[in-house]
Write a protein that holds these residues in place. Sequence first.
Motif, PDB file in Angstrom:
ATOM      1  N   ASP A  34       1.017  -1.165  -0.021  1.00 39.82           N
ATOM      2  CA  ASP A  34       0.303   0.808   0.185  1.00 39.82           C
ATOM      3  C   ASP A  34       0.864   1.595   0.122  1.00 39.82           C
ATOM      4  OD1 ASP A  34      -2.116  -1.227   0.309  1.00 39.82           O
ATOM      5  OD2 ASP A  34      -2.457  -1.216   2.174  1.00 39.82           O
ATOM      6  N   ALA A  35       2.045   1.098   0.618  1.00 36.72           N
ATOM      7  CA  ALA A  35       2.924   2.419   1.134  1.00 36.72           C
ATOM      8  C   ALA A  35       3.350   2.868  -0.298  1.00 36.72           C
ATOM      9  CB  ALA A  35       3.728   2.190   2.072  1.00 36.72           C
ATOM     10  N   VAL A  36       4.421   1.671  -0.976  1.00 40.31           N
ATOM     11  CA  VAL A  36       4.913   1.694  -2.180  1.00 40.31           C
ATOM     12  C   VAL A  36       3.842   2.020  -4.129  1.00 40.31           C
ATOM     13  CG1 VAL A  36       6.849   1.334  -0.975  1.00 40.31           C
ATOM     14  CG2 VAL A  36       5.443  -0.501  -3.084  1.00 40.31           C
ATOM     15  N   GLY A  37       2.413   1.596  -3.718  1.00 36.74           N
ATOM     16  CA  GLY A  37       1.867   2.045  -4.633  1.00 36.74           C
ATOM     17  C   GLY A  37       2.145   0.255  -5.552  1.00 36.74           C
ATOM     18  N   TYR A  38       2.009  -1.251  -4.690  1.00 36.96           N
ATOM     19  CA  TYR A  38       2.081  -2.189  -5.196  1.00 36.96           C
ATOM     20  C   TYR A  38       1.122  -2.932  -4.730  1.00 36.96           C
ATOM     21  CZ  TYR A  38       5.504  -1.084  -8.525  1.00 36.96           C
ATOM     22  OH  TYR A  38       6.767   0.269  -9.651  1.00 36.96           O
ATOM     23  N   GLY A  39       0.354  -4.140  -5.090  1.00 38.61           N
ATOM     24  CA  GLY A  39      -0.460  -5.159  -4.338  1.00 38.61           C
ATOM     25  C   GLY A  39       0.507  -6.136  -3.303  1.00 38.61           C
ATOM     26  N   GLU A  40       0.472  -6.534  -2.861  1.00 39.05           N
ATOM     27  CA  GLU A  40       1.051  -7.829  -1.716  1.00 39.05           C
ATOM     28  C   GLU A  40       0.916  -8.531  -2.873  1.00 39.05           C
ATOM     29  OE1 GLU A  40      -0.669 -10.775   1.835  1.00 39.05           O
ATOM     30  OE2 GLU A  40      -2.039  -9.323   0.888  1.00 39.05           O
ATOM     31  N   ASP A  41       0.603  -9.552  -3.861  1.00 36.76           N
ATOM     32  CA  ASP A  41       1.101 -10.724  -4.470  1.00 36.76           C
ATOM     33  C   ASP A  41       2.500  -9.708  -4.992  1.00 36.76           C
ATOM     34  OD1 ASP A  41      -0.413 -12.032  -3.585  1.00 36.76           O
ATOM     35  OD2 ASP A  41      -2.163 -12.058  -5.930  1.00 36.76           O
ATOM     36  N   MET A  42       2.239  -8.608  -5.831  1.00 38.00           N
ATOM     37  CA  MET A  42       4.349  -8.082  -6.250  1.00 38.00           C
ATOM     38  C   MET A  42       5.123  -8.772  -4.977  1.00 38.00           C
ATOM     39  SD  MET A  42       5.915  -6.692  -9.019  1.00 38.00           S
ATOM     40  CE  MET A  42       6.954  -6.182  -8.873  1.00 38.00           C
ATOM     41  N   VAL A  43       4.191  -6.893  -3.632  1.00 42.14           N
ATOM     42  CA  VAL A  43       5.658  -7.292  -2.722  1.00 42.14           C
ATOM     43  C   VAL A  43       6.400  -8.569  -2.506  1.00 42.14           C
ATOM     44  CG1 VAL A  43       6.430  -7.134  -0.257  1.00 42.14           C
ATOM     45  CG2 VAL A  43       4.777  -6.002  -1.855  1.00 42.14           C
ATOM     46  N   SER A  44       4.603  -9.752  -2.441  1.00 38.67           N
ATOM     47  CA  SER A  44       5.484 -11.215  -2.262  1.00 38.67           C
ATOM     48  C   SER A  44       6.769 -11.831  -2.884  1.00 38.67           C
ATOM     49  CB  SER A  44       4.547 -11.737  -1.912  1.00 38.67           C
ATOM     50  OG  SER A  44       4.939 -12.637  -1.634  1.00 38.67           O
ATOM     51  N   PHE A 103      10.027   1.163  -7.269  1.00 43.22           N
ATOM     52  CA  PHE A 103       9.328   0.452  -5.793  1.00 43.22           C
ATOM     53  C   PHE A 103      10.260   0.250  -5.158  1.00 43.22           C
ATOM     54  CE2 PHE A 103       9.798  -3.773  -3.397  1.00 43.22           C
ATOM     55  CZ  PHE A 103       8.471  -4.517  -3.759  1.00 43.22           C
ATOM     56  N   LEU A 104      11.811   0.380  -5.545  1.00 40.92           N
ATOM     57  CA  LEU A 104      12.912   0.050  -4.506  1.00 40.92           C
ATOM     58  C   LEU A 104      13.515   1.355  -3.991  1.00 40.92           C
ATOM     59  CD1 LEU A 104      15.910  -2.562  -6.796  1.00 40.92           C
ATOM     60  CD2 LEU A 104      14.411  -2.462  -5.124  1.00 40.92           C
ATOM     61  N   ASP A 105      13.274   2.816  -4.804  1.00 42.32           N
ATOM     62  CA  ASP A 105      13.134   3.714  -4.157  1.00 42.32           C
ATOM     63  C   ASP A 105      11.882   4.302  -3.082  1.00 42.32           C
ATOM     64  OD1 ASP A 105      15.466   4.330  -5.609  1.00 42.32           O
ATOM     65  OD2 ASP A 105      14.289   5.297  -7.314  1.00 42.32           O
ATOM     66  N   LYS A 106      10.761   3.035  -3.425  1.00 44.89           N
ATOM     67  CA  LYS A 106       9.745   4.189  -2.541  1.00 44.89           C
ATOM     68  C   LYS A 106       9.805   3.051  -1.499  1.00 44.89           C
ATOM     69  CE  LYS A 106       6.088   5.131  -6.398  1.00 44.89           C
ATOM     70  NZ  LYS A 106       5.048   5.074  -6.421  1.00 44.89           N
ATOM     71  N   ALA A 107      10.432   1.618  -1.557  1.00 46.11           N
ATOM     72  CA  ALA A 107      10.086   0.935  -0.557  1.00 46.11           C
ATOM     73  C   ALA A 107      11.937   1.642   0.614  1.00 46.11           C
ATOM     74  CB  ALA A 107      11.116  -0.893  -0.408  1.00 46.11           C
ATOM     75  N   ASP A 108      12.618   1.734  -0.138  1.00 51.34           N
ATOM     76  CA  ASP A 108      13.883   2.312   0.819  1.00 51.34           C
ATOM     77  C   ASP A 108      13.373   3.211   1.585  1.00 51.34           C
ATOM     78  OD1 ASP A 108      17.133   2.670   0.614  1.00 51.34           O
ATOM     79  OD2 ASP A 108      16.495   4.489   1.242  1.00 51.34           O
TER      80      ASP A 108
END
Length: 269
Positions: free
Chosen positions: A33-43, A56-61
């Motif tokens: 939710d925080a980085v704008g991707y679904g749970e499946d993508m994070v998994s 994705f990497l920048d937002k997660a960082d």
Amino acid sequence: MEDEEAAAVLRAVGRQIKLWREAAGLKQTELGDAVGYGEDMVSAVERGKRIPRPDFLDKADEKLGAGGKISAMKGDVEEARYPKNVRDLAKLEDDAVELGAYTALHIHGLLQTAEYAQAVYALRRPAYTEEEIERHVAARMARKTVFDRTPRPEITFVQEEVTLRRPVGGRMVLRRQLEHLLEISRLSHVTIQVMPTDLEDHAGLSGPFRLLKLQNGKTLGHLEVQLHSRVLSDPREVRVLESRYGMIRAQALSPRESLAFIEKVLEET
């Protein structure tokens, strides 16, 4: 993944993201939710099954407070995006002082625009997924840095006439591709020649190939047929290709004639 080297990189990146997420006390859904991707993508990213995009990497960082440690992995991830045979070929191109290519079915990869390359990969059967097409196109475009690097290599191409006329991607895509050929041909270290279809003598009927002369003086050949990509290092085999390439260039239109021919085809397209 097509090779274990790239798969190992993605697994290592995924483990790091998982460790940072757990240290931050977040669930996969919350990070998604925080980085704008679904749970499946994070998994999938954490398991090394999907290639994370740079954003994705920048937002997660930023969300996980990694202080740039996750963003710093973008270079490794970007390289892992490319198929192994492309990475290996790119390394050879980076080490080459001379490159030559005879191409018979489509515009050579180093000369392709992004939209032309996308159309080529979209025609592949069995069909690529959208993600696979994107990955291959990105890899092909990344290799075009060979035109800009210093010292500049001498690069020559011989294109069959049919490659200039085949409307891969449609008429407008082909027009922009032909315009790009004319633009590339203006570079002082690049030579493009056309092999006319009505030519009786033709030394290239055995198929397309490439030659790469490396900084250490060694010359390699490269063949790409159907599902196989092969680098030739046997001096006897390479000499055959060098001889053929010399004959092909002699039989093709001169560089000046070739540019005029491309301009004529562009006007007709």
